[in-house]
Scaffold this active site. Sequence first.
Site: not given
Length: 731
Positions: A138, A211, A541
């Site tokens: 990520d 994220h 996600s």
Amino acid sequence: MMFKSLSLILLLVLYLGVSHVSCSASEKKTYIVHMAKSEMPESFEEHTHWYDSSLKSVSDSAEMLYTYTNVVHGFSTRLTPEQAESLEGLPGILSVLPEVVYQLHTTRTPEFLGLDRNIGGLVPESDSVSDVIVGVLDTGGWPESKSYDDMGLGPVPSEWKGECELGKSFTAVNCNKKLIGARFFSSGYEATLGPIDESKESKSARDDDGHGTHTSSTAAGSLVDGASLFGYAEGSARGMATSARIAVYKVCWLGGCFSSDLVAAMDKAVADGVNVLSMSLGGGMSEYYRDSVAIGAFTAMEKGILVSCSAGNAGPSSYSLSNVAPWITTVGAGTLDRDFPAYVSLGNGKNFSGVSLYSGKPLTNSMLPFIYAANASNSTNGNLCMTGTLLPEKVAGKIVLCDRGLSARVQKGQVVKDAGGYGMVLANTAANGEELVADAHLLPASTVGQKSGVAIKEYLLTDSNPTATITFAGTKVGISPSPVVAAFSSRGPNSITPEVLKPDLIAPGVNILAGWSGSVGPTGLPGDTRRVGFNIISGTSMSCPHVSGLAALIKAAHREWSPAAIKSALMTTAYSSYKSGSKLQDIATGGLATPFDYGAGHVDPVSALDPGLVYDITADDYLEFLCALNYTAAQITSVAKRKYTCDASKQYSVTYLNYPSFAAAFETATTTSGSGSSGSSKVVKYTRTLTNVGAAGTYKVSLSSESQSVKISVEPDSLSFTQQNEKNCTP
């Protein structure tokens, strides 16, 4: 004798072709070169020497960006299209694939999934789970996050071979017994876009985006009491496997996630010793032998590593999935039973319910002037509140109605604020329907569904002096029905192999609270100076790491299970109906969802820990599946990294793959004019083998069909097992 129910689902699929567009250019591009390792000439002692010699035969100046030894045999480099074509013709070269740019698919959850109940008898958290390592590819991790607290954890597992790489604002001391590994991969990115601008992002495993911290803490974050976003969703935040270890691999940068970096990270993660790989990203659809994620995941699977990927955020369109290889667990998104109400009150006395995470100074109780953005703009798409399109003289001091689309939801609020607006109502369009995703807006704002948006616009266009106000009601739980399939969640059918049902299942992916980076505000906008330890965001996600963490729990409870067995346990225990008996709903349509939306159903982790039966699959089973797809020997070698020859005397079929679900693909029948014929019937046969992983017992088939034109039969109609690990037998 124990009796249980064995359910099978039959789906009808109309296959549609997918077109691929290619372009050519004379400038250099990045390519991943797949080599047949076993074909190295005897004149070379090292494979890297052979790789370099092959490369230099087409370009004296070309350098290898990475060499790959685990998930791929080969290297990546920069070449012109003509050089790439020449290289592909050399002996020992399986394929030369162009770089693909992947994009990210961007508290209450454990309780919603039932993980607040005591499962200690099934998973001894303090021991076996702490031996499981979840690798997350990520944007890296924010090591100071409380979700990485290692209090109570024992020594790092002895089999761990990873490390914490030195980089900007990141050293070995940033790792601990929770965050046990951190690497970054940028060579492919920089080869294409130039050096990383370190004034904007750290050239290290440090997460400047948020994220990666969010996904990794969702999968295996430590328990943090009193977590919230500005008081919203307040409670104890925890990952799915709180005692598992985390290793972050930063592969995504401001310009995207490049496949050469992604393959390098997967290569390292396998060598480091992760048990689960979680990847909340996607890059379109390709045949499995041309898909870098699919190729890397195959090797991971062979080494006992479960790979979980997000299905994509391109819903509700059909055929919109990413990451559909059968050896990958593909995860769609559903809602929680939690919401963040924000009410829009109009001057005509009508009220509409929306959602928001706004936390600043509220609007006054008095009604404010209200205007539709399309009537306050000098642009043809002024209704979308794009940057620079609103006229301050028409917006100042007013609440503005903006339509959703093209730009980020929170950015529209910034545009309204910059033009002097006091508040925003964000209206969904047909593409989003009634799906409500909450955001931490920079000004008082509420997102409303399409139907409410239409009604509010009618008021704005017909009232001579429209007014409105917005009030915020905090956090509300117990929302029903829940879960429902998120509108953004990508849908099947599977455009590569329609007989393999995808997504595999859905998990919570809407308004999820988890850890966040300290270098960026909750909106991610440059002008957002707020800093938070936790953030609430949505996407597949977010659903992917839920399943990754749950897979870690199952791995801890059943160390001997293969990735296919773990996925089977998650899928066969998933539910597609509410406790009332009614089917799961799709928020995009307001009607019933289908298996093309949710796959096997919504994940049920407590049941998955004891599934009773599993559908196991070996690497050779997958290779026979590739034979059924008529892949060439070279194409299969690209996936398997070893020679495998399909037996010309053997009949192969995709229906033989021992997958926990399936879809039956039929071509539409054509009626001959005047013949009165409605088309011929067709029989599709699927074979499955079940392995008993529970107590002795008998399982009986349960059938249901929503189509009157389809007849289903299962033989035998019951299976009996007398011991664990026994394969299915006729009673």
